[in-house]
Write a protein that holds these residues in place. Structure first.
Motif, PDB file in Angstrom:
ATOM      1  N   UNK A  60      46.204  36.093  44.567  1.00 24.71           N
ATOM      2  CA  UNK A  60      46.080  36.694  43.241  1.00 24.71           C
ATOM      3  C   UNK A  60      45.061  35.900  42.446  1.00 24.71           C
ATOM      4  N   UNK A  61      44.020  36.595  41.949  1.00 26.67           N
ATOM      5  CA  UNK A  61      42.956  35.973  41.178  1.00 26.67           C
ATOM      6  C   UNK A  61      43.051  36.411  39.724  1.00 26.67           C
ATOM      7  N   UNK A  62      42.915  35.480  38.812  1.00 22.80           N
ATOM      8  CA  UNK A  62      42.903  35.766  37.378  1.00 22.80           C
ATOM      9  C   UNK A  62      41.471  35.645  36.881  1.00 22.80           C
ATOM     10  N   UNK A  63      40.986  36.705  36.253  1.00 25.16           N
ATOM     11  CA  UNK A  63      39.581  36.760  35.831  1.00 25.16           C
ATOM     12  C   UNK A  63      39.489  36.384  34.357  1.00 25.16           C
ATOM     13  N   UNK A 107      37.005  41.173  32.802  1.00 30.08           N
ATOM     14  CA  UNK A 107      37.653  40.087  32.068  1.00 30.08           C
ATOM     15  C   UNK A 107      39.116  40.426  31.798  1.00 30.08           C
ATOM     16  N   UNK A 108      40.004  39.444  32.067  1.00 31.45           N
ATOM     17  CA  UNK A 108      41.433  39.631  31.840  1.00 31.45           C
ATOM     18  C   UNK A 108      42.160  40.321  32.965  1.00 31.45           C
ATOM     19  N   UNK A 109      41.458  40.722  34.002  1.00 30.71           N
ATOM     20  CA  UNK A 109      42.061  41.472  35.100  1.00 30.71           C
ATOM     21  C   UNK A 109      42.740  40.532  36.101  1.00 30.71           C
ATOM     22  N   UNK A 110      43.795  41.037  36.735  1.00 28.66           N
ATOM     23  CA  UNK A 110      44.429  40.374  37.871  1.00 28.66           C
ATOM     24  C   UNK A 110      44.006  41.106  39.131  1.00 28.66           C
ATOM     25  N   UNK A 111      43.429  40.376  40.076  1.00 29.40           N
ATOM     26  CA  UNK A 111      42.957  40.959  41.331  1.00 29.40           C
ATOM     27  C   UNK A 111      43.857  40.464  42.453  1.00 29.40           C
ATOM     28  N   UNK A 112      44.551  41.401  43.091  1.00 31.10           N
ATOM     29  CA  UNK A 112      45.389  41.053  44.236  1.00 31.10           C
ATOM     30  C   UNK A 112      44.623  41.370  45.512  1.00 31.10           C
ATOM     31  N   UNK A 124      40.264  32.041  38.234  1.00 39.21           N
ATOM     32  CA  UNK A 124      41.322  31.092  38.594  1.00 39.21           C
ATOM     33  C   UNK A 124      42.184  31.711  39.688  1.00 39.21           C
ATOM     34  N   UNK A 125      42.650  30.862  40.579  1.00 41.39           N
ATOM     35  CA  UNK A 125      43.562  31.300  41.638  1.00 41.39           C
ATOM     36  C   UNK A 125      44.986  31.152  41.125  1.00 41.39           C
ATOM     37  N   UNK A 126      45.731  32.270  41.053  1.00 39.75           N
ATOM     38  CA  UNK A 126      47.079  32.255  40.477  1.00 39.75           C
ATOM     39  C   UNK A 126      48.169  32.061  41.512  1.00 39.75           C
ATOM     40  N   UNK A 131      46.212  43.909  34.434  1.00 43.57           N
ATOM     41  CA  UNK A 131      45.723  42.858  33.542  1.00 43.57           C
ATOM     42  C   UNK A 131      46.719  41.709  33.440  1.00 43.57           C
ATOM     43  N   UNK A 132      46.180  40.538  33.195  1.00 48.13           N
ATOM     44  CA  UNK A 132      46.975  39.322  33.085  1.00 48.13           C
ATOM     45  C   UNK A 132      47.845  39.354  31.832  1.00 48.13           C
ATOM     46  N   UNK A 133      49.033  38.770  31.960  1.00 48.29           N
ATOM     47  CA  UNK A 133      49.917  38.630  30.798  1.00 48.29           C
ATOM     48  C   UNK A 133      49.706  37.288  30.109  1.00 48.29           C
ATOM     49  N   UNK A 134      48.956  36.425  30.745  1.00 47.54           N
ATOM     50  CA  UNK A 134      48.753  35.088  30.207  1.00 47.54           C
ATOM     51  C   UNK A 134      49.780  34.082  30.678  1.00 47.54           C
ATOM     52  N   UNK A 135      50.821  34.553  31.353  1.00 48.95           N
ATOM     53  CA  UNK A 135      51.890  33.648  31.806  1.00 48.95           C
ATOM     54  C   UNK A 135      51.765  33.305  33.294  1.00 48.95           C
ATOM     55  N   UNK A 136      50.766  33.852  33.971  1.00 47.99           N
ATOM     56  CA  UNK A 136      50.610  33.578  35.392  1.00 47.99           C
ATOM     57  C   UNK A 136      50.232  32.112  35.619  1.00 47.99           C
ATOM     58  N   UNK A 137      50.760  31.512  36.665  1.00 50.41           N
ATOM     59  CA  UNK A 137      50.387  30.112  36.958  1.00 50.41           C
ATOM     60  C   UNK A 137      48.929  30.028  37.394  1.00 50.41           C
ATOM     61  N   UNK A 138      48.358  28.856  37.268  1.00 50.88           N
ATOM     62  CA  UNK A 138      46.996  28.599  37.740  1.00 50.88           C
ATOM     63  C   UNK A 138      47.068  27.488  38.777  1.00 50.88           C
TER      64      UNK A 138
END
Length: 463
Positions: free
Chosen positions: A95-98, A139-144, A76-78, A60-67
Motif C-alpha cells: 500500500x502506497x500513500x501519495x 495527491x492524497x491517493x492510496x495505491x494498493x 510513502x510505503x504504508x 484516498x488516505x484518511x491520514x491515519x495510515x502507518x508509514x
C-alpha cells in the motif's frame, strides 16, 4: 460448475481495489487437475485472458495510515503483506500513500533474502505492472499493489526472510528510496517427483547438485558453494554437513558443521523435498597457490556419526594475491597498535576546498579473523561534538583485513566532506571497530587516546 454451453458469474470487487485496468482469466478443472487450453493442432497454450476491465474510483488516505518508510517527498510505503500461495510464488501486497503526484514513472525492485543474506527471489516491475504508472498517481491517493514474486526452486521454509523494497526512476535508474521488511515467512518447500542423484548419503538423503561459484580465487578470497539436497525418503532425525578444502598435502581448511537448512530441520522434509544450501568459505590468506578440491561430509547431528563423504569433481585454483610489504614515506609517522591486530604506521592529510583527504597507512601484525572498519571523526575540541565523520571498511570490499598476512602494508583513503562545517579549529580522531565494539589502542606517548580513539592532527576549517 460447467453444465451447459455458457455460464454466468458475478465477481465481487475487493474494497481495496485500486483504480486500474485489469484482466480476467479463465481456467477449467476436472477432479484430477486443470484442463490446459490447446490449439486446433493440439499445441498447448498459456493463460487465457478475456477483455480488459476498467475499475474506476480512487481510494484516498484518511491520514491515519502507518508509514513504514518514505520514498522521497512524494510517496510513502504504508504496509506490506506477504503470502506464499504455492511453493515457488510469494504474493506481495503493498500500500502506497501519495503525498504529491510523482513527476516521473518509477520502477520497483523486490528482493527476498534469507537470514544469511543470500538472494532467493527477485523482481523488477512498475507498480501495478505498468497499467497505472506512478506519473498518474494523484495527491492524497492510496495505491494498493499486488505482485507475484517468483521464488527460487529449493528455497527452504523459514520465518526470518528479509524483503527489500526499492523504488527507482525508470529512465535513469536513480534510486528514490528503500525499505526492508523483516520476518517474511516461506511455508512451502519445493517437492519434486524426480531429481538427479549426485551422491546418496544413506537411503533417505541425496545430494542432487553441487556448484562452486567460480573456479579461481586469490589467497584470502571467499568462495561460494551451492548444494542441492533431496529427500529420497522421510527422515526421522536431523543431519548436518561440513566442508573441507583439500590440497596436495591434505586439508587446509575445515569449516564447522551446519544444518542443511537453518530453519528447516531434515526431520520435517516430506518425501521428494528439494532444499538448496548456500555456503561461503574463505580461503586462508596464507594458503599456497595451486589446485584444491572441496569435500562435503554429512553427519547425524545428535551423534556426529558420519553418513558419507562426497568430493566435488570441480576443482578450485588458488592464485597468489599481490601483496606489499614495503613501508612508504608518510607525512606523519604514528606507530599505534589497534588490539594487537593492526598497526597504524602513519598518515597523509590534505585539505582541498570542502574536502579533507586522509590517507592512512596500515600494517598487519597477525592474520586477522575479522573485517575491521575505520571511523574518522572531526571533533569540536571543547564539546567533542562530531562535526563531520566517515566510516568505511579497511581495505575496502575488495581487500578486507581477513585477507591480509602478517607484515603486509595497506593504505586507506578517507574523504570527508567539510562543506557544512563551521570555521574554526577541530581535532581529527580515528579508530577501528567491528559490531562487537572498538579495538583498544596502544600509541606512543606523544599521541592522545580517549574512548578507543586516536587523536591525530588539529584541522583548521577556513572560509
Amino acid at each position: 460448475k460447467l453444465t451447459g454451453d455458457e455460464t454466468h458469474h458475478a465477481l465481487l470487487v475487493p474494497t481495496d481495489t485500486t483504480r486500474n485496468t485489469y484482466l480476467l482469466t479463465v481456467q477449467l478443472y476436472l477432479a484430477d487437475g486443470e484442463i490446459r487450453p490447446v490449439t486446433e493442432q493440439g499445441e498447448a497454450l498459456g493463460t487465457t485472458y478475456l477483455v480488459p476491465i476498467r475499475i474506476g474510483g480512487a481510494l484516498f488516505s484518511t491520514g491515519s495510515e502507518p508509514i513504514l518508510e518514505r520514498f522521497g517527498d512524494r510517496i510513502a510505503l504504508s504496509s506490506v503483506e506477504t503470502a506464499q500461495e504455492e511453493a515457488r510464488m510469494l504474493v506481495v501486497r503493498l500500500a502506497w500513500s501519495v503525498q504529491a503526484p510523482p513527476s516521473q514513472n518509477y520502477k520497483m525492485a523486490l528482493r527476498l533474502r534469507d537470514p544469511s543474506g543470500w538472494e532467493v527471489a527477485r523482481l523488477d516491475v512498475q507498480p501495478g505492472y505498468g497499467f497505472l504508472p506512478t506519473s498518474m498517481w494523484r495527491s492524497g491517493e492510496l495505491i494498493y499493489d499486488r505482485c507475484a514474486l517468483p521464488v527460487d526452486e529449493g528455497t527452504p521454509p523459514g520465518a526470518e526472510y528479509l524483503l527489500d523494497v526499492r523504488l527507482y526512476e525508470a529512465a535513469t535508474l536513480q534510486p528514490i528510496g528503500s525499505a526492508t521488511i523483516s520476518n517474511v515467512e516461506i511455508k512451502q518447500p519445493t517437492v519434486r517427483e524426480d531429481y538427479p542423484v549426485l551422491h546418496a548419503f544413506g537411503k533417505a538423503l541425496t545430494l542432487s547438485d553441487a556448484q562452486i561459484g567460480k573456479p579461481e580465487a586469490q589467497q584470502g578470497e571467499k568462495l561460494t558453494l551451492r548444494l542441492e539436497w533431496a529427500a529420497a525418503e522421510t527422515m526421522d532425525q536431523e543431519y548436518q554437513y561440513r566442508l573441507i578444502l583439500l590440497g596436495d598435502k591434505g586439508a587446509v581448511l575445515e569449516c564447522p558443521a551446519l544444518p542443511l537448512a537453518a530453519e528447516y530441520p531434515t526431520s520435517q522434509w516430506p518425501q521428494g523435498a528439494m532444499v538448496v544450501s548456500h555456503r561461503e568459505l574463505q580461503i586462508p590468506p596464507d594458503a599456497p597457490a595451486g589446485q584444491y578440491r572441496l569435500a562435503v561430509i554429512v553427519e547425524e547431528e545428535a551423534s556426529g556419526q558420519g553418513m558419507g563423504t562426497f568430493q566435488l569433481s570441480q576443482s578450485v585454483t588458488v592464485v597468489e594475491a599481490e601483496r606489499n610489504f614495503t613501508v612508504p614515506e608518510m607525512q606523519m609517522p604514528v606507530g599505534a597498535d589497534f588490539g594487537a591486530q593492526i598497526r597504524l604506521l602513519g598518515y597523509d592529510l590534505q585539505q582541498e576546498e570542502d574536502m579533507l583527504c586522509l590517507t592512512l597507512y596500515w600494517q598487519a601484525l597477525q592474520t586477522m579473523t575479522k573485517d575491521y572498519k575505520v571511523f574518522v571523526h572531526l571533533l569540536d575540541p571543547a564539546t567533542e561534538i562530531i562535526a563531520a565523520q566517515k566510516d568505511l571498511l579497511v581495505g575496502q570490499e575488495a581487500y578486507p583485513t581477513t585477507r591480509w598476512v602478517p607484515s603486509e602494508v595497506m593504505s586507506s583513503t578517507v574523504d570527508i566532506d567539510v562543506g557544512n562545517v563551521q570555521t574554526g579549529a577541530y581535532h581529527l580522531a580515528v579508530g577501528l571497530y567491528t559490531v562487537e565494539g572498538r579495538l583498544p589502542i596502544a600509541a606512543p606517548s606523544r599521541f592522545t587516546v580517549s574512548v578507543d580513539r586516536l587523536f591525530l592532527s588539529q584541522v583548521d576549517i577556513t572560509p
